[in-house]
Design an enzyme around this catalytic site. Structure first.
Site, PDB file in Angstrom:
ATOM      1  N   LYS A  45     -47.213  19.982  36.639  1.00 31.81           N
ATOM      2  CA  LYS A  45     -47.362  19.922  35.176  1.00 31.81           C
ATOM      3  C   LYS A  45     -46.800  21.137  34.436  1.00 31.81           C
ATOM      4  O   LYS A  45     -47.223  21.467  33.329  1.00 31.81           O
ATOM      5  CB  LYS A  45     -48.846  19.751  34.769  1.00 31.81           C
ATOM      6  CG  LYS A  45     -49.613  18.670  35.455  1.00 31.81           C
ATOM      7  CD  LYS A  45     -48.876  17.414  35.748  1.00 31.81           C
ATOM      8  CE  LYS A  45     -48.551  16.555  34.580  1.00 31.81           C
ATOM      9  NZ  LYS A  45     -47.799  15.341  35.026  1.00 31.81           N
ATOM     10  N   SER A  46     -45.811  21.768  35.052  1.00 30.89           N
ATOM     11  CA  SER A  46     -45.249  22.980  34.451  1.00 30.89           C
ATOM     12  C   SER A  46     -43.790  22.832  34.058  1.00 30.89           C
ATOM     13  O   SER A  46     -43.140  23.811  33.690  1.00 30.89           O
ATOM     14  CB  SER A  46     -45.397  24.151  35.432  1.00 30.89           C
ATOM     15  OG  SER A  46     -46.731  24.306  35.820  1.00 30.89           O
ATOM     16  N   THR A  48     -41.529  20.289  35.886  1.00 30.54           N
ATOM     17  CA  THR A  48     -40.740  19.804  37.032  1.00 30.54           C
ATOM     18  C   THR A  48     -39.673  18.799  36.595  1.00 30.54           C
ATOM     19  O   THR A  48     -38.493  18.931  36.961  1.00 30.54           O
ATOM     20  CB  THR A  48     -41.679  19.106  38.050  1.00 30.54           C
ATOM     21  OG1 THR A  48     -42.921  19.797  38.091  1.00 30.54           O
ATOM     22  CG2 THR A  48     -41.058  19.053  39.424  1.00 30.54           C
ATOM     23  N   TRP A  78     -38.226  15.364  45.597  1.00 30.84           N
ATOM     24  CA  TRP A  78     -39.350  16.264  45.918  1.00 30.84           C
ATOM     25  C   TRP A  78     -39.425  16.330  47.438  1.00 30.84           C
ATOM     26  O   TRP A  78     -39.859  15.366  48.067  1.00 30.84           O
ATOM     27  CB  TRP A  78     -40.655  15.655  45.450  1.00 30.84           C
ATOM     28  CG  TRP A  78     -41.155  15.984  44.096  1.00 30.84           C
ATOM     29  CD1 TRP A  78     -42.209  16.805  43.806  1.00 30.84           C
ATOM     30  CD2 TRP A  78     -40.695  15.492  42.832  1.00 30.84           C
ATOM     31  NE1 TRP A  78     -42.409  16.849  42.445  1.00 30.84           N
ATOM     32  CE2 TRP A  78     -41.500  16.054  41.830  1.00 30.84           C
ATOM     33  CE3 TRP A  78     -39.657  14.630  42.454  1.00 30.84           C
ATOM     34  CZ2 TRP A  78     -41.318  15.792  40.479  1.00 30.84           C
ATOM     35  CZ3 TRP A  78     -39.479  14.374  41.105  1.00 30.84           C
ATOM     36  CH2 TRP A  78     -40.299  14.950  40.139  1.00 30.84           C
ATOM     37  N   HIS A 100     -43.223  21.205  44.569  1.00 36.78           N
ATOM     38  CA  HIS A 100     -44.406  21.863  43.993  1.00 36.78           C
ATOM     39  C   HIS A 100     -45.026  22.813  45.031  1.00 36.78           C
ATOM     40  O   HIS A 100     -46.092  23.366  44.784  1.00 36.78           O
ATOM     41  CB  HIS A 100     -45.494  20.831  43.681  1.00 36.78           C
ATOM     42  CG  HIS A 100     -45.182  19.856  42.588  1.00 36.78           C
ATOM     43  ND1 HIS A 100     -44.667  20.224  41.372  1.00 36.78           N
ATOM     44  CD2 HIS A 100     -45.381  18.513  42.511  1.00 36.78           C
ATOM     45  CE1 HIS A 100     -44.559  19.143  40.602  1.00 36.78           C
ATOM     46  NE2 HIS A 100     -44.970  18.098  41.274  1.00 36.78           N
ATOM     47  N   SER A 130     -52.580  19.468  30.693  1.00 39.22           N
ATOM     48  CA  SER A 130     -51.633  18.431  31.110  1.00 39.22           C
ATOM     49  C   SER A 130     -52.116  17.754  32.396  1.00 39.22           C
ATOM     50  O   SER A 130     -52.124  16.526  32.519  1.00 39.22           O
ATOM     51  CB  SER A 130     -50.250  19.075  31.313  1.00 39.22           C
ATOM     52  OG  SER A 130     -49.312  18.112  31.704  1.00 39.22           O
ATOM     53  N   MET A 224     -35.534  12.442  26.845  1.00 40.88           N
ATOM     54  CA  MET A 224     -36.110  12.169  28.169  1.00 40.88           C
ATOM     55  C   MET A 224     -37.185  11.095  28.090  1.00 40.88           C
ATOM     56  O   MET A 224     -37.295  10.243  28.970  1.00 40.88           O
ATOM     57  CB  MET A 224     -36.698  13.447  28.783  1.00 40.88           C
ATOM     58  CG  MET A 224     -35.652  14.315  29.455  1.00 40.88           C
ATOM     59  SD  MET A 224     -36.388  15.715  30.304  1.00 40.88           S
ATOM     60  CE  MET A 224     -37.278  14.904  31.644  1.00 40.88           C
ATOM     61  N   LYS A 250     -47.175  15.134  25.495  1.00 38.34           N
ATOM     62  CA  LYS A 250     -46.893  15.775  24.205  1.00 38.34           C
ATOM     63  C   LYS A 250     -45.677  16.686  24.282  1.00 38.34           C
ATOM     64  O   LYS A 250     -44.934  16.828  23.325  1.00 38.34           O
ATOM     65  CB  LYS A 250     -48.091  16.605  23.764  1.00 38.34           C
ATOM     66  CG  LYS A 250     -49.261  15.801  23.248  1.00 38.34           C
ATOM     67  CD  LYS A 250     -50.220  16.719  22.520  1.00 38.34           C
ATOM     68  CE  LYS A 250     -51.426  15.987  21.996  1.00 38.34           C
ATOM     69  NZ  LYS A 250     -52.458  16.937  21.518  1.00 38.34           N
TER      70      LYS A 250
HETATM   71  S1  PPS Z   1     -45.378  16.674  37.440  1.00 39.67           S
HETATM   72  O1  PPS Z   1     -46.054  15.355  37.413  1.00 39.67           O
HETATM   73  O2  PPS Z   1     -46.248  17.707  38.059  1.00 39.67           O
HETATM   74  O3  PPS Z   1     -44.074  16.623  38.071  1.00 39.67           O
HETATM   75  O4  PPS Z   1     -45.222  17.046  35.902  1.00 39.67           O
HETATM   76  P1  PPS Z   1     -44.152  18.079  35.284  1.00 39.67           P
HETATM   77  O5  PPS Z   1     -42.860  17.404  35.105  1.00 39.67           O
HETATM   78  O6  PPS Z   1     -44.175  19.369  36.041  1.00 39.67           O
HETATM   79  O7  PPS Z   1     -44.800  18.393  33.873  1.00 39.67           O
HETATM   80  C1  PPS Z   1     -45.077  17.397  32.913  1.00 39.67           C
HETATM   81  C2  PPS Z   1     -45.198  18.102  31.572  1.00 39.67           C
HETATM   82  O8  PPS Z   1     -43.880  18.497  31.135  1.00 39.67           O
HETATM   83  C3  PPS Z   1     -43.641  17.926  29.860  1.00 39.67           C
HETATM   84  N1  PPS Z   1     -42.207  17.666  29.699  1.00 39.67           N
HETATM   85  C4  PPS Z   1     -41.461  18.192  28.718  1.00 39.67           C
HETATM   86  N2  PPS Z   1     -41.775  19.066  27.743  1.00 39.67           N
HETATM   87  C5  PPS Z   1     -40.784  19.389  26.871  1.00 39.67           C
HETATM   88  N3  PPS Z   1     -39.519  18.898  26.927  1.00 39.67           N
HETATM   89  C6  PPS Z   1     -39.173  18.031  27.898  1.00 39.67           C
HETATM   90  N4  PPS Z   1     -37.928  17.552  27.941  1.00 39.67           N
HETATM   91  C7  PPS Z   1     -40.159  17.648  28.854  1.00 39.67           C
HETATM   92  N5  PPS Z   1     -40.180  16.819  29.928  1.00 39.67           N
HETATM   93  C8  PPS Z   1     -41.427  16.828  30.425  1.00 39.67           C
HETATM   94  C9  PPS Z   1     -44.491  16.665  29.849  1.00 39.67           C
HETATM   95  O9  PPS Z   1     -44.680  16.169  28.557  1.00 39.67           O
HETATM   96  C10 PPS Z   1     -45.779  17.200  30.496  1.00 39.67           C
HETATM   97  O10 PPS Z   1     -46.495  18.068  29.621  1.00 39.67           O
HETATM   98  P2  PPS Z   1     -47.696  17.584  28.669  1.00 39.67           P
HETATM   99  O11 PPS Z   1     -48.285  18.858  28.124  1.00 39.67           O
HETATM  100  O12 PPS Z   1     -48.653  16.815  29.499  1.00 39.67           O
HETATM  101  O13 PPS Z   1     -47.047  16.769  27.599  1.00 39.67           O
END
Ligand code: PPS
Length: 286
Positions: A45-46, A48, A78, A100, A130, A224, A250
């Site tokens: 959730k950081s 990826t 992954w 991860h 998240s 995306m 979000k």
């Molecule tokens: S996972 O399931 O662990 O692989 O999730 P991961 O991709 O690491 O993190 C998901 C969060 O990243 C946000 N996200 C983005 N934010 C901004 N811009 C872009 N392009 C983008 N793509 C993915 C996604 O919304 C999740 O955050 P939250 O806070 O839940 O919205």
């Protein structure tokens, strides 16, 4: 209610639906990283998916044909999942991969390779929020309970992929290596264009201004979210109940402020400071 199926490997919890101990042992001890590999390392959730999209677009000089037509997990597998490992082993070099994994479970072959690692970190309070929302939709893991309950679970590290603090500290040990690049979700948010430029420099990839613009445009949250190859829609039903949550939720910094009370935030800060004592790095969220 879906069955809860964890496995524990070296003290860390994993979802047994798509991980196995044999795969972890193989990865750590036998998987060979190649000098031209690029691996995106991200605690869950950081960012990826975001980094995978950015790297895919950079690889194709900003052209979105690949990102629009091929599933993200096939472009940037992954390596710790059973399917991802198979894909990585068949991937024609130069490979793009994602993980991860905490440093102690990462392939040991990294220490003798020139493979490039990009580590993306995010404010752990936003990671908590998240992950909390996502955990409600994930199959194989316990329901997170209330946010207050999940906050304790997160802070004591009994979440899949283990403690955020251990992940961060383990990987930060690598930060002086020439083949290691550290960036944050917050920097990507603040200035995606200059972040893409920095990533390109690290990768030794030259893109012109229009190509960088195209990476920025196509890796935006809105683009995306609308791309079914990248927005999480492709996550199989056996892993996630899509009626209960969305990967592209979000996509902002500081959402924790709408979720944590002042007292909970201060409690988080206290545990954070205890755990991060001695880490001499300043982060955007400090
Ligand atoms: S996972 O399931 O662990 O692989 O999730 P991961 O991709 O690491 O993190 C998901 C969060 O990243 C946000 N996200 C983005 N934010 C901004 N811009 C872009 N392009 C983008 N793509 C993915 C996604 O919304 C999740 O955050 P939250 O806070 O839940 O919205």
């Amino acid at each position: 209610m879906a069955e809860v199926t964890y496995l524990t490997h070296k003290g860390i919890l994993f979802n047994a639906i798509y991980h196995s101990v044999e795969n972890f042992i193989f990865l750590e001890n036998e998987f060979q990283l190649l000098d031209d590999d690029v691996v995106s390392v991200v605690y869950p959730k950081s960012g990826t998916h975001w980094m995978a999209e950015i790297l895919s677009l950079i690889r194709h000089d900003g052209d979105p044909t690949w990102t629009n037509s091929v599933k993200l997990v096939d472009r940037v597998p992954w390596i710790e999942t059973l399917e991802g490992m198979e894909c990585a082993l068949k991937y024609p070099p130069p490979r793009l991969m994602s993980t991860h994994l905490p440093f102690q479970l990462f392939p040991k072959s990294f220490l003798h390779s020139k493979a490039k690692i990009i580590y993306t970190a995010r404010n752990p309070k936003d990671v908590l929020v998240s992950l909390y929302h996502f955990a409600k939709a994930m199959k194989g893991v316990k329901h997170p309970g209330s946010l207050e309950e999940f906050l304790e679970t997160f802070l004591n590290g009994t979440v899949i992929f283990g403690s955020w603090f251990d992940h961060m500290k383990g990987w930060l040990e690598m930060r002086n290596r020439a083949n290691f690049f550290f960036i944050t979700y917050e920097e990507l948010q603040k200035d995606l264009r200059s972040s893409v430029g920095r990533i390109c420099r690290f990768l030794g990839k030259e893109l012109n201004s229009q190509q960088i613009d195209s990476v920025v445009e196509n890796a935006s949250f809105q683009k995306m979210k609308g791309n079914k190859q990248s927005n999480g829609a492709q996550i199989p039903e056996m892993i996630m109940d899509h009626t209960k949550g969305k990967l592209m939720r979000k996509g902002i910094c500081g959402d924790w402020k709408t979720h944590l009370t002042v007292a909970k935030s201060e409690h988080f800060d206290h545990v954070y400071q205890e755990n991060m004592r001695g880490v001499k790095v300043t982060f955007p969220w400090d």
